[in-house]
Design a protein around this motif. Sequence first.
Motif, short mmCIF file in Angstrom:
data_model
loop_
_atom_site.label_atom_id
_atom_site.label_comp_id
_atom_site.label_asym_id
_atom_site.label_seq_id
_atom_site.Cartn_x
_atom_site.Cartn_y
_atom_site.Cartn_z
N SER A 152 1.04 -0.95 0.35
CA SER A 152 -0.33 -0.14 -0.35
C SER A 152 0.60 0.76 -0.09
CB SER A 152 -1.41 -0.30 1.38
OG SER A 152 -0.23 0.17 2.49
N GLU A 153 2.01 1.19 1.13
CA GLU A 153 2.47 2.17 0.63
C GLU A 153 3.20 2.98 -0.90
OE1 GLU A 153 7.42 3.17 2.83
OE2 GLU A 153 5.90 2.19 3.89
N LYS A 154 4.02 1.50 -1.48
CA LYS A 154 4.49 1.55 -2.88
C LYS A 154 3.18 2.52 -3.72
CE LYS A 154 7.62 -1.56 -3.46
NZ LYS A 154 8.05 -2.77 -4.20
N PHE A 155 1.89 1.84 -3.30
CA PHE A 155 0.51 2.11 -3.96
C PHE A 155 1.04 3.63 -3.80
CE2 PHE A 155 -3.48 2.18 -5.32
CZ PHE A 155 -3.75 1.68 -6.74
N VAL A 156 0.97 4.03 -2.73
CA VAL A 156 0.80 5.76 -2.63
C VAL A 156 1.30 6.13 -3.09
CG1 VAL A 156 0.90 7.58 -0.48
CG2 VAL A 156 -0.73 5.72 -0.46
N GLU A 157 3.05 5.85 -3.04
CA GLU A 157 3.70 6.04 -4.26
C GLU A 157 3.13 6.08 -5.58
OE1 GLU A 157 6.96 7.81 -2.63
OE2 GLU A 157 5.74 7.59 -1.10
N LEU A 158 3.46 5.45 -6.07
CA LEU A 158 2.80 5.16 -7.47
C LEU A 158 1.61 6.19 -7.38
CD1 LEU A 158 2.90 3.88 -10.08
CD2 LEU A 158 1.27 2.05 -9.18
N ILE A 159 0.56 6.40 -7.24
CA ILE A 159 -0.45 7.92 -7.06
C ILE A 159 0.07 8.98 -7.11
CG2 ILE A 159 -2.48 8.45 -6.21
CD1 ILE A 159 -3.00 5.35 -5.23
N LYS A 160 1.05 9.63 -6.45
CA LYS A 160 1.54 10.65 -6.15
C LYS A 160 2.44 10.83 -7.14
CE LYS A 160 2.64 11.51 -1.06
NZ LYS A 160 3.84 11.13 -0.13
N ASP A 161 3.23 10.25 -8.20
CA ASP A 161 3.74 9.98 -8.82
C ASP A 161 3.34 10.15 -10.25
OD1 ASP A 161 5.98 9.60 -7.39
OD2 ASP A 161 6.33 7.26 -7.75
N ILE A 162 2.05 9.48 -10.06
CA ILE A 162 1.00 9.85 -11.21
C ILE A 162 0.21 11.44 -10.75
CG2 ILE A 162 -1.10 9.27 -12.89
CD1 ILE A 162 -0.10 6.39 -11.78
N LYS A 163 0.10 11.71 -9.88
CA LYS A 163 -0.42 13.03 -9.31
C LYS A 163 0.91 13.70 -10.18
CE LYS A 163 -1.84 16.54 -7.48
NZ LYS A 163 -1.02 17.41 -6.82
N GLN A 164 1.97 13.59 -9.66
CA GLN A 164 2.94 15.10 -10.39
C GLN A 164 3.37 15.11 -11.62
OE1 GLN A 164 5.07 16.02 -6.88
NE2 GLN A 164 4.41 17.47 -8.24
N ALA A 165 2.46 13.39 -12.07
CA ALA A 165 3.47 14.08 -13.95
C ALA A 165 1.60 13.80 -14.85
CB ALA A 165 3.45 11.87 -14.39
N LEU A 166 1.01 13.79 -13.36
CA LEU A 166 0.20 14.29 -14.84
C LEU A 166 -0.90 15.59 -15.00
CD1 LEU A 166 -1.36 10.85 -15.85
CD2 LEU A 166 0.00 11.96 -17.13
N GLY A 167 -0.30 16.12 -13.26
CA GLY A 167 -1.31 16.88 -12.60
C GLY A 167 -3.31 16.37 -12.34
N LEU A 168 -3.66 15.73 -11.12
CA LEU A 168 -4.50 15.02 -11.60
C LEU A 168 -4.48 15.89 -10.27
CD1 LEU A 168 -3.78 11.31 -11.36
CD2 LEU A 168 -5.13 13.13 -13.40
N THR A 169 -6.16 16.26 -10.05
CA THR A 169 -7.41 16.71 -9.08
C THR A 169 -7.46 14.79 -8.58
OG1 THR A 169 -7.69 18.70 -9.89
CG2 THR A 169 -8.96 18.02 -8.44
N VAL A 170 -7.12 14.92 -7.14
CA VAL A 170 -7.64 13.87 -6.07
C VAL A 170 -8.27 13.76 -5.54
CG1 VAL A 170 -6.72 11.08 -5.84
CG2 VAL A 170 -5.41 12.73 -7.27
N ILE A 171 -9.80 12.65 -5.47
CA ILE A 171 -10.44 12.94 -4.42
C ILE A 171 -10.11 11.20 -3.66
CG2 ILE A 171 -13.07 12.89 -3.51
CD1 ILE A 171 -13.85 14.95 -5.66
N PHE A 172 -10.31 10.87 -2.41
CA PHE A 172 -10.33 9.92 -2.18
C PHE A 172 -10.72 9.10 -1.11
CE2 PHE A 172 -6.59 8.99 0.83
CZ PHE A 172 -5.53 9.79 0.36
N VAL A 173 -11.19 8.17 -0.56
CA VAL A 173 -12.14 7.93 0.59
C VAL A 173 -10.91 6.76 0.97
CG1 VAL A 173 -13.84 5.95 1.49
CG2 VAL A 173 -14.27 7.96 -0.20
#
Lengths: 373, 253
Positions: free
Chosen positions: B178-199
């Motif tokens: 899950s730590e890796k998955f969070v890092e992945l989402i962070k990287d992608i967020k950085q790369a693609l400039g996303l807005t993220v809403i999560f539960v």
Amino acid sequence: MAIASFQLAQDSEGKKRISLHGQWSLREMDNDFAQLRQALKPHFANQDLHWDLSEVEQLDTAGAAVLWNGWQGKLDNKTGLSEEQNHLFQTLGEINAQATEKPKSGFDPLTLIAAWGKLTIFLSSHITDFVRLTGLLVIELAYLIRRPQDFPWREFSANIYKSGVTALPVTALLGMMIGIAMSYLMATQLRTFGADIFIVNILGLAVIRELGPILMAVLVAGRSGSAMTAQIGVMRVTEEIDALAVMGISRILRVVLPKVLGLTFIAPMLVIWTSVWALLGGAFSANMELGLGFRFFFDYLATVVQPVNLTLSLIKGVMFGFVVAVVACHFGLRIKPNTESLSRSTTSSVVTAITCVILIDAVFAILTSGIGV
Amino acid sequence: MSRAICDIRKVWTVFGSNVVHENLDLTINAGEVVSLVGGSGSGKTTLLRHIVGLTRPSKGEVLLFGKNLHEMPRIPQQRLMNRLGMLFQQGALFSALSVFDNIAFPLRELRQFDEATIRQLVLHKLSLVEMEPDTGSRLPSQLSGGMIKRVALARALALEPELLLLDEPTAGLDPERSEKFVELIKDIKQALGLTVIFVTHDLDTLVSLSDRVAVLADKRIVANCTLQELEHIDHPFVQNFFQGIRVRLERTG
């Protein structure tokens, strides 16, 4: 924010150049990359064209992939690329280098043999599973004889209700309609021979011996058989069956046995019910067409159709109910956790059950041809 | 630039006699990573489903990119939906399709790309979620839980959405994954400039991923602020919650 577009121009030295504008990305909702690709096609082919990307507001992977495929991976004579864009094209280039298309092989006669082998293995796995399931059912029955207090009464009665009681209206309706149709057709034929009275013999024998059980089996296979397969399948997918096993409860005893016993128990009664409605429909039609009285019809029926036919009909009902339920459970237990397997197994369950029922019926008809006619 | 991507206005959600949301307001701006927190049954997932238009609130309206999804003609609505991606709790991959076809599905639906481009884009998304290209031929039932999540993320990202919604992104993953998955989402967020809403229920995920946190309690949003500011909000649930994340906040500095 503007949609993706391009402009052709000639610079002072007479060289042609094409400059791209706007958002080359899927985020701009009005972009249509299919049209853009079509419009750019002649320019992609032109090797001397100079591409200028400095006016591009935004470029995402989708836009980049369209361009990259058009350029066929050549990045020379493109200017105005930002560092990010350059990086994007490079990433795409690396991916394409990795992608290797599988070579299409021609016809290989060995595949035929392999297909045969696969089919044999597939069929034998079905047979093994089926034999195993019946064996397990026998073992559970033997266990129940030793410990009758473990009999799953709740599930048993629930299954009787689900596959028996709720099937009453539809079997009645269908039985009656078939009875009316058959009687009507036969009445017109028999009248030409003046053999009106034989309609009772024909209808009685046909409905009680053949149509009643077969009609019931087909309906039950379609209604309850498919439901059983789907239910067991979903229980497998959601690991409910495993949960039962972990609690130390036999899944065969709780899930399969009540279904098989329930349907086997209720099926002969459904046969009687269907046959009664078919005969009622037949009598109604005979009354309308040939003027036979209802009272006469049923009095005469009792004298021309021997009671042993009823016994045969009940035996058929028991067999058909058992076969439909066991086949349904067999296919249910083979379902793999995906929607495709669920639908395929449910279809196979119904088709196999009906085929088995008709095969058994034919064999049974040959074996009992000397009885009751 | 703070553009409102998602605007929830005076939303009521009523199931029978059970009121889930009462006059709820929430605005989410572009570029933010917002986590929705709240007790079990407080209506977090329902709110997420309202945002993507799967369900409709009993009263009030949800504006996405400034538009109400339910009051749009079909084609623009479809195009608007393409601007958001959702990662479902169980992945919700199409079980009859291979991994490759799952990711290619939204791209093919668009009918704008040829197969070569689609292939390139799918392989790009696979590499984005750090998966080997040859996993593409496998079926979802042959994947582990973590891999399903990553493929589902790749599918959600296939159309380069501006808004990414994650329902329990790390549920069912072990801490390392899950730590890796969070890092992945962070990287992608950085790369693609996303807005993220999560539960999420996982506090580690929450602390390391979110910029802001929206707390659902008493049928409304009681706090919408950064994690540090939670300390000053006087609400029993928020205080209790803050105690839980305080240690983690101190650890990350």
